[in-house]
Structures are given as structure tokens and as C-alpha cells.
Write a protein that holds these residues in place. Sequence first.
Motif, PDB file in Angstrom:
ATOM      1  N   TYR A   2       0.655  -1.337   0.081  1.00  0.00           N
ATOM      2  CA  TYR A   2       0.312  -0.090  -0.062  1.00  0.00           C
ATOM      3  C   TYR A   2       0.870   1.875   0.044  1.00  0.00           C
ATOM      4  CZ  TYR A   2      -2.824   4.021   2.072  1.00  0.00           C
ATOM      5  OH  TYR A   2      -3.353   5.277   1.836  1.00  0.00           O
ATOM      6  N   TYR A  49       0.808   4.280  -2.282  1.00  0.00           N
ATOM      7  CA  TYR A  49       0.200   5.376  -2.783  1.00  0.00           C
ATOM      8  C   TYR A  49       1.768   6.462  -3.120  1.00  0.00           C
ATOM      9  CZ  TYR A  49      -0.434   9.799   0.046  1.00  0.00           C
ATOM     10  OH  TYR A  49      -0.560  11.030   0.810  1.00  0.00           O
ATOM     11  N   ARG A  55      -4.575   8.245  -2.094  1.00  0.00           N
ATOM     12  CA  ARG A  55      -4.995   7.156  -0.516  1.00  0.00           C
ATOM     13  C   ARG A  55      -5.721   5.676  -1.361  1.00  0.00           C
ATOM     14  NH1 ARG A  55      -7.266   7.511   5.162  1.00  0.00           N
ATOM     15  NH2 ARG A  55      -9.523   8.798   4.306  1.00  0.00           N
ATOM     16  N   GLU A  74      -5.657   2.635  -3.197  1.00  0.00           N
ATOM     17  CA  GLU A  74      -5.536   1.078  -2.130  1.00  0.00           C
ATOM     18  C   GLU A  74      -6.614   0.426  -3.407  1.00  0.00           C
ATOM     19  OE1 GLU A  74      -7.735   2.629   1.402  1.00  0.00           O
ATOM     20  OE2 GLU A  74      -9.277   2.551   0.111  1.00  0.00           O
ATOM     21  N   GLU A 118      -4.292  13.618   8.198  1.00  0.00           N
ATOM     22  CA  GLU A 118      -4.192  12.460   7.962  1.00  0.00           C
ATOM     23  C   GLU A 118      -3.093  12.650   7.799  1.00  0.00           C
ATOM     24  OE1 GLU A 118      -6.126  14.050   4.577  1.00  0.00           O
ATOM     25  OE2 GLU A 118      -7.025  12.576   4.242  1.00  0.00           O
ATOM     26  N   SER A 176       2.506   9.994   9.839  1.00  0.00           N
ATOM     27  CA  SER A 176       3.845   9.650  10.198  1.00  0.00           C
ATOM     28  C   SER A 176       4.737  11.080  10.565  1.00  0.00           C
ATOM     29  CB  SER A 176       5.100   8.931   8.661  1.00  0.00           C
ATOM     30  OG  SER A 176       4.429   9.967   7.720  1.00  0.00           O
ATOM     31  N   LEU A 228       9.697  19.418  -1.069  1.00  0.00           N
ATOM     32  CA  LEU A 228       9.599  18.199  -1.785  1.00  0.00           C
ATOM     33  C   LEU A 228       9.298  17.092  -2.553  1.00  0.00           C
ATOM     34  CD1 LEU A 228      12.542  16.464  -1.346  1.00  0.00           C
ATOM     35  CD2 LEU A 228      12.069  15.426   0.676  1.00  0.00           C
ATOM     36  N   ASP A 269      15.379   6.513  -1.877  1.00  0.00           N
ATOM     37  CA  ASP A 269      14.985   6.970  -1.267  1.00  0.00           C
ATOM     38  C   ASP A 269      13.533   6.738  -0.354  1.00  0.00           C
ATOM     39  OD1 ASP A 269      18.167   7.209  -2.187  1.00  0.00           O
ATOM     40  OD2 ASP A 269      17.154   9.742  -2.922  1.00  0.00           O
ATOM     41  N   VAL A 270      12.835   6.950  -0.811  1.00  0.00           N
ATOM     42  CA  VAL A 270      11.446   6.831  -0.157  1.00  0.00           C
ATOM     43  C   VAL A 270      11.071   5.559   0.808  1.00  0.00           C
ATOM     44  CG1 VAL A 270       9.252   7.752  -0.488  1.00  0.00           C
ATOM     45  CG2 VAL A 270      10.664   8.927  -0.977  1.00  0.00           C
ATOM     46  N   ARG A 324      18.809  12.767   1.228  1.00  0.00           N
ATOM     47  CA  ARG A 324      17.378  11.136   1.038  1.00  0.00           C
ATOM     48  C   ARG A 324      16.752  11.224   3.037  1.00  0.00           C
ATOM     49  NH1 ARG A 324      21.844   6.179   0.327  1.00  0.00           N
ATOM     50  NH2 ARG A 324      20.988   5.794   2.738  1.00  0.00           N
ATOM     51  N   ALA A 368      15.508  13.516   3.827  1.00  0.00           N
ATOM     52  CA  ALA A 368      14.277  14.398   3.736  1.00  0.00           C
ATOM     53  C   ALA A 368      13.174  13.419   3.528  1.00  0.00           C
ATOM     54  CB  ALA A 368      14.786  15.825   3.316  1.00  0.00           C
ATOM     55  N   LEU A 369      13.474  12.757   2.390  1.00  0.00           N
ATOM     56  CA  LEU A 369      13.052  11.713   1.179  1.00  0.00           C
ATOM     57  C   LEU A 369      12.313  10.235   2.195  1.00  0.00           C
ATOM     58  CD1 LEU A 369      15.299  11.697  -1.547  1.00  0.00           C
ATOM     59  CD2 LEU A 369      12.074  12.251  -1.894  1.00  0.00           C
ATOM     60  N   SER A 370      13.118  10.121   3.665  1.00  0.00           N
ATOM     61  CA  SER A 370      12.731   9.083   3.791  1.00  0.00           C
ATOM     62  C   SER A 370      11.268   9.464   4.562  1.00  0.00           C
ATOM     63  CB  SER A 370      13.496   8.197   4.187  1.00  0.00           C
ATOM     64  OG  SER A 370      14.722   9.155   5.602  1.00  0.00           O
ATOM     65  N   LEU A 371      11.106  10.146   4.841  1.00  0.00           N
ATOM     66  CA  LEU A 371      10.504  10.936   5.958  1.00  0.00           C
ATOM     67  C   LEU A 371       9.124  11.365   5.743  1.00  0.00           C
ATOM     68  CD1 LEU A 371      12.627  13.586   8.713  1.00  0.00           C
ATOM     69  CD2 LEU A 371      11.044  10.500   9.256  1.00  0.00           C
ATOM     70  N   LEU A 372       8.682  11.514   3.933  1.00  0.00           N
ATOM     71  CA  LEU A 372       7.845  11.904   3.766  1.00  0.00           C
ATOM     72  C   LEU A 372       6.140  11.604   4.333  1.00  0.00           C
ATOM     73  CD1 LEU A 372       8.375  12.051   0.088  1.00  0.00           C
ATOM     74  CD2 LEU A 372       7.258  14.376   1.260  1.00  0.00           C
ATOM     75  N   PRO A 373       5.400  12.064   4.331  1.00  0.00           N
ATOM     76  CA  PRO A 373       4.022  11.280   4.925  1.00  0.00           C
ATOM     77  C   PRO A 373       3.252  10.451   3.789  1.00  0.00           C
ATOM     78  CG  PRO A 373       4.255  13.951   4.351  1.00  0.00           C
ATOM     79  CD  PRO A 373       5.195  13.725   4.293  1.00  0.00           C
ATOM     80  N   ILE A 374       2.555  10.201   4.918  1.00  0.00           N
ATOM     81  CA  ILE A 374       1.943   8.966   3.743  1.00  0.00           C
ATOM     82  C   ILE A 374       0.329   9.292   4.548  1.00  0.00           C
ATOM     83  CG2 ILE A 374       2.358   6.965   4.841  1.00  0.00           C
ATOM     84  CD1 ILE A 374       2.401   5.648   2.336  1.00  0.00           C
ATOM     85  N   ILE A 375      -0.596   8.410   4.050  1.00  0.00           N
ATOM     86  CA  ILE A 375      -1.768   8.598   4.329  1.00  0.00           C
ATOM     87  C   ILE A 375      -2.070   7.636   4.691  1.00  0.00           C
ATOM     88  CG2 ILE A 375      -4.217   9.237   4.069  1.00  0.00           C
ATOM     89  CD1 ILE A 375      -3.124  12.353   2.434  1.00  0.00           C
ATOM     90  N   GLU A 376      -2.769   7.302   5.179  1.00  0.00           N
ATOM     91  CA  GLU A 376      -2.863   5.460   5.244  1.00  0.00           C
ATOM     92  C   GLU A 376      -4.024   5.064   5.590  1.00  0.00           C
ATOM     93  OE1 GLU A 376      -0.585   2.895   7.669  1.00  0.00           O
ATOM     94  OE2 GLU A 376       0.495   5.489   7.679  1.00  0.00           O
ATOM     95  N   PRO A 377      -5.099   3.717   4.472  1.00  0.00           N
ATOM     96  CA  PRO A 377      -5.490   3.346   3.408  1.00  0.00           C
ATOM     97  C   PRO A 377      -6.668   2.969   5.550  1.00  0.00           C
ATOM     98  CG  PRO A 377      -4.111   1.095   4.460  1.00  0.00           C
ATOM     99  CD  PRO A 377      -2.905   2.612   4.737  1.00  0.00           C
ATOM    100  N   VAL A 378      -8.244   3.124   4.528  1.00  0.00           N
ATOM    101  CA  VAL A 378      -9.113   3.071   5.917  1.00  0.00           C
ATOM    102  C   VAL A 378      -8.332   1.531   6.486  1.00  0.00           C
ATOM    103  CG1 VAL A 378     -10.435   4.141   3.932  1.00  0.00           C
ATOM    104  CG2 VAL A 378      -9.967   1.723   4.140  1.00  0.00           C
ATOM    105  N   PHE A 436      -9.106  -1.817   5.168  1.00  0.00           N
ATOM    106  CA  PHE A 436      -9.164  -2.140   4.136  1.00  0.00           C
ATOM    107  C   PHE A 436      -8.464  -3.867   3.396  1.00  0.00           C
ATOM    108  CE2 PHE A 436      -4.732  -2.361   1.147  1.00  0.00           C
ATOM    109  CZ  PHE A 436      -5.451  -2.453  -0.213  1.00  0.00           C
ATOM    110  N   GLU A 437      -7.210  -3.650   4.528  1.00  0.00           N
ATOM    111  CA  GLU A 437      -6.902  -5.367   3.992  1.00  0.00           C
ATOM    112  C   GLU A 437      -8.288  -6.124   4.271  1.00  0.00           C
ATOM    113  OE1 GLU A 437      -3.065  -5.221   6.558  1.00  0.00           O
ATOM    114  OE2 GLU A 437      -3.901  -6.821   6.622  1.00  0.00           O
TER     115      GLU A 437
END
Lengths: 192, 228
Positions: free
Chosen positions: A27, A31, A37, A41, A96, A99, A120, A139-140, B47, B49-59, B62-63
Motif C-alpha cells: 500500500y 501510495y 489513498r 487502495e 490525516e 508519520s 519535496l 530514497d523514500v 535522503r 527528508a525523502l524517507s520522512l515523506l508522510p503517507i496517508i494510511e489506508p482505511v 482495507f485489508e
Amino acid sequence: MINIWKFGVSDHEQFEKLVQPHIKRLYTLAYRFTGQRDDAEDLVQDVLLKIYPRLEEIQSIERLGPWLARVLYRQFVDKWRSKDRSIVQLVADEAELESVDDEVQGPAGKLDLTILQNKLQYSLNQLNEEQRHLVIMHDVEGYTLQEIHNLHDISIGTLKSRLNRARTRLRELLKNMEPFESAKRVNSNRTK
Amino acid sequence: MNCKETENNFDSYLDGDLLFNEQKSMDLHLSSCESCVQQLEEINNLRKALSLLPIIEPVSSFEEKAFEVVRKQYPLQGSYRFTIGFASALVASFAIWFFSSLFFVQINGQQPQMINLAMNQIHTVRLMLDAPTDIGQVTLSLGLSDNIRLKGYEAKQQLVWKTSLNKGSNILSLPVTAVTKGQGDLIAQVHYGNRVKKFRIVFKTVNNSLRDGAFNSQINNLHSSYRI
């Protein structure tokens, strides 16, 4: 450690047992590729439907995570890239986000971080697809060059050169970027 | 090492993947090249900064929903398999407790164990193969008499597969059903090297009316243990 052979396990149970541990990472990758999102999904769902008939093959794969990542990428390239979608959604709704470590970020620090992450993400989106994919994977998401080499059969030397070019471009984009409004979503692709 | 070579090794350097000599050579170059140091620092920051890019979790569902869609798209058609796994410490201790309290060890060649089965009901029979050492190349085979069925393999009276045995306990969990009255059996064979070990369990089918009461407690967990 006890070796167990358990008979009478349905294909569904077997499939879920094998794939479930990789769903979260799939996922996340989805994403990163899609930027939304709902789209992420849907992309993961498409991958599950695509690979279920290959259960026997899945059972024989020693390192399933990278294999699944490859299937997901191919699915994205084949079916999703052609769609008119914005690849990036910038950080506008902080509620939302999962992290960002709230404990170490005060309100000002959090805003700075959000602005930086928006910049970024926007810059990442300006890379060509090959570069963006490589930066996202390495990198990500933290795939090693060896893993990316295994996934795409591109030599490590070539990957290093491409990664260097991608980062150089990314740094140029960041340096040249105008002051950015944090609440601004770049949805220009969507509204066209 | 020159600037170009150094640039190519930035990631390996940051990941700590360089050989000792390469690392030393790169350190030497960095100690005298401000441009490369600056680039390395920028890449390291990028690197991070990129590794800390946020993500919106699935509902949250979802699984569950995703697998439900797969189940609906591909309904089961009597297709079952067997799975190989490794018991966790908790399960292992549970199993050992069971073996010590309910099981008896039957040495190859001795009298086969007799187990009662109620007709047309699935009973899980667990066989423990106790190996004295790790055995890499093993062929396991199961043979069932005509009146005994294995869940998921109803059309097969013989199953053969290659595997390995761990030193100690190796468990076969077998959901079996008696489909006609009378006596039946299950023969397990272990082939390794030039050796063959053969084990036999005899099943005796009984009326379903005996399911109730004291008998019920006897058929819920039927196990046998064999020494390889």
C-alpha cells in the motif's frame, strides 16, 4: 522449532497467509506511485486480484516482498499511468498524516516540516517517470540498489548514475522553487 | 579515488556498504575535496527528508475488504493445499505438553495405534515425527485406505511430497474423515537416503450416536508420535 505440515488449508487461507504480511508495504508503495489513498487502495486491490491465480508460483517464491513490488509497479505502469491522474497530493490535511512525530515537532516546526515536505513532494513529481520511480524505491521506501537491480534487471552502475542524475535534478528543483504556500494543493493536472 | 568515483559511491558510503579499502580511499578524497563533502551532505539531507515523506494510511478495514473481494472473485472450488509452517514458542510448548500428557511413542514396527472415528465427521489427527537430527532430503508419503478421506484431497488416497525434517518434533496435522463403516488405515512412510520408515495408524469407524458423552472427549484430539 517444530516443523508443521497442516493439511486441508483452503487456497484463500493460504493466499492470505502469504500475502498479508506484505500488504502494508505494498500500500505504501502504491501510495507513493499514485499519490492518493483511494487510488493506492485500488491499485493494491488490482494486484491481489491479478496474482491470486498464481498461488502456486507465489508459494515457491523465496522473497515475496520484492516480487510483489515488481508486480505492483508493472500494474501501475500498465494500467494506471495512462489514466489522467495527478501523481502527487501535497500535504494539506495534517490531521490525516500518520508519520510525522508530533512529540518532537512544535507547531512552528511542524509547519516548516510540512512546507519542506510539500516542496519535496512537488519536486519529486517534476522528475521524469524513470527518475521518480527510482527515487521513490530507493530514497523514500528504502529498497537497496541490489533489490532494485533484482526487480528491474538494470545494472547497479546504471542505477547509481540514474539516481545521481535524479537527485541532482531534485536539488535543482528545490533550489529554484519559489516560496511555497503550505496549504496550496497542486492539483493542476486534475483540473485541466 | 577521484570526484566522479566518489560521487558514484555516495550511497554505498552512506549505507556503510563499502569495503574497508574503498571506505579508506573515499575518506581520503573527502578530506581534501570540499565540493564532494558538500554534495555528500546535501544527498544525505535529501535522503533523510525523502524517507520522512508522510503517507496517508489506508482505511482501517482495507485489508479485510481487499481479501474479501478476492474471495468473491475467485470462489473456492474444492481446492485445498497443505501448508508448511513453524510453530511459535507458545505453540511448541503447547504441543509438547499435549504429547507428554496424551500421546504415546510408538517405535517403528510395533503394534499400530487404533483410533476410533465417527462416520462422516472431520477429526484432526496429529502425527509427530521425532527426528534425531536435521534430515535435508526426505520424501514423505501418506496412503489412505478406501474408506478414509483427507480434507482437501478427497479424490486422492496417496500423497507424496519432498521436504526436510527438523531435529526434534515434526508435526503432520491431518483432517481425516471415515466415509464407510469398517476398519481403515493410514500409512505414513519417510524415505531418506537408503532408509525407509513406515508407520501405520488403524482407524475403526463407529456410529455417530457414540459422539455424545465420554466418547466425545476421546475423538477431539487424536495424536500419535513416532520416532524416526
